[in-house]
Write a protein that holds these residues in place. Sequence first.
Motif, PDB file in Angstrom:
ATOM      1  N   LEU A  11      82.256  61.593  36.158  1.00  0.00           N
ATOM      2  CA  LEU A  11      82.987  60.483  36.751  1.00  0.00           C
ATOM      3  C   LEU A  11      82.071  59.690  37.670  1.00  0.00           C
ATOM      4  N   LEU A  12      81.969  58.401  37.458  1.00  0.00           N
ATOM      5  CA  LEU A  12      81.111  57.568  38.293  1.00  0.00           C
ATOM      6  C   LEU A  12      81.913  56.901  39.398  1.00  0.00           C
ATOM      7  N   MET A  13      83.059  56.338  39.068  1.00  0.00           N
ATOM      8  CA  MET A  13      83.880  55.692  40.091  1.00  0.00           C
ATOM      9  C   MET A  13      85.285  55.451  39.577  1.00  0.00           C
ATOM     10  N   LEU A  14      86.170  55.184  40.525  1.00  0.00           N
ATOM     11  CA  LEU A  14      87.517  54.725  40.225  1.00  0.00           C
ATOM     12  C   LEU A  14      87.536  53.246  40.592  1.00  0.00           C
ATOM     13  N   ALA A  15      87.827  52.376  39.645  1.00  0.00           N
ATOM     14  CA  ALA A  15      87.843  50.937  39.904  1.00  0.00           C
ATOM     15  C   ALA A  15      89.269  50.421  39.713  1.00  0.00           C
ATOM     16  N   PHE A  16      89.751  49.714  40.732  1.00  0.00           N
ATOM     17  CA  PHE A  16      91.110  49.183  40.722  1.00  0.00           C
ATOM     18  C   PHE A  16      91.057  47.660  40.777  1.00  0.00           C
ATOM     19  N   ARG A  17      91.978  47.020  40.075  1.00  0.00           N
ATOM     20  CA  ARG A  17      92.032  45.555  39.994  1.00  0.00           C
ATOM     21  C   ARG A  17      92.749  44.983  41.215  1.00  0.00           C
ATOM     22  N   ILE A  18      92.181  43.924  41.770  1.00  0.00           N
ATOM     23  CA  ILE A  18      92.815  43.161  42.843  1.00  0.00           C
ATOM     24  C   ILE A  18      92.710  41.686  42.499  1.00  0.00           C
ATOM     25  N   PRO A  19      93.597  40.846  43.030  1.00  0.00           N
ATOM     26  CA  PRO A  19      93.399  39.404  42.875  1.00  0.00           C
ATOM     27  C   PRO A  19      92.286  38.946  43.816  1.00  0.00           C
ATOM     28  N   LYS A  20      91.561  37.943  43.416  1.00  0.00           N
ATOM     29  CA  LYS A  20      90.459  37.429  44.237  1.00  0.00           C
ATOM     30  C   LYS A  20      90.952  37.061  45.641  1.00  0.00           C
ATOM     31  N   ALA A  21      92.150  36.504  45.725  1.00  0.00           N
ATOM     32  CA  ALA A  21      92.693  36.077  47.016  1.00  0.00           C
ATOM     33  C   ALA A  21      92.907  37.247  47.978  1.00  0.00           C
TER      34      ALA A  21
END
Length: 128
Positions: A76-86
Motif C-alpha cells: 500500500l502506497l497511499m490512500l487518496a480521497f477526492r475533494i473539490p478544488k474549492a
Amino acid sequence: MDVQGFHHVAIQARDIERVSAFYREVLGFPELTRHFRPDGSLRSIWVGVPGGGFLAIEAAGVDPEPLPFRHDRPGLLMLAFRIPKASRAKAVEAFARAGVPLEHETRWTVYVRDPEGNRVALSHHPED
C-alpha cells in the motif's frame, strides 16, 4: 466478473483508536462500527468514506515501520480521497489546526500522514 467498485480498504495500525480519530476528527469520516475479539479487546474500527465504501482500521501487533515519503517498498502506497478544488484551502487549514504537517503538495493534491505514517492524499485532479 461484475466488479462494481470498491467495497472497503483495510489498513493495520498499532493504535487503532488514535488512527481512527484522525480519519474521524480531521477528515470527518463517520465511525460505522467497532469489532471486538472474543476476549473483549478491540479488533477493528470501521469508518465511512464519503461517496461509498469504508476504511477498516485493523489492530496490528507491532509498531509501524517508519518509511520516507517516497520509497521503493511494495504494498500500500497511499490512500487518496477526492475533494473539490474549492475545498483545498480549507483542508490545508484543517490539517494545520490539527497539527498535521503537509508532507508534499502538487498542483492538484495535498499529502499528509496519518498518526502511524500511512500516506494520505486529498486530490482534485484533474480539476484546475
